[in-house]
Scaffold this motif. Structure first.
Motif: not given
Length: 111
Positions: A66-86
């Motif tokens: 009965d809920w939904l949650r939008l995480e406000l982290l912009v993720r990359s489909e290709q990598r787990l860690r990078c400067d562009c993930i924020m």
């Protein structure tokens, strides 16, 4: 984790909303998680610079009974860690929350 959460959604509305997410192609490899794409027009400088290696970018939407949650982290489909993930910047945050709110409203879901 920073997130935008909506609670107390009727179960039948959640079923309708989840079905719509699946039909629209927002699936991810994990049950209960959907990937909402971040439009290129909203990408920050680092994301634009890394788009060819790290993109596409998305925000994760988790759905419960009965809920939904939008995480406000912009993720990359290709990598787990990078400067562009924020975390989403104020413009990205506002646009993606508005996108989710419109998605809910267009499905006639009462919140």
């Amino acid at each position: 984790m920073r997130s935008y959460m909506i609670q107390d959604i009727r179960p039948r509305d959640m079923d309708t909303f989840t079905a719509h997410l699946k039909e629209t192609g927002y699936k991810s490899p994990m049950d209960g998680i959907f990937w909402i794409p971040l439009p290129e027009s909203l990408q920050g400088k680092a994301q634009q610079e890394h788009n060819s290696q790290c993109g596409p970018y998305y925000l994760a939407l988790e759905v419960g009974q009965d809920w939904l949650r939008l995480e406000l982290l912009v993720r990359s489909e290709q990598r787990l860690r990078c400067d562009c993930i924020m975390y989403a910047d104020p413009g990205q945050r506002e646009a993606m929350i508005e996108f989710l709110d419109d998605l809910i409203k267009n499905r006639d879901i009462a919140v």
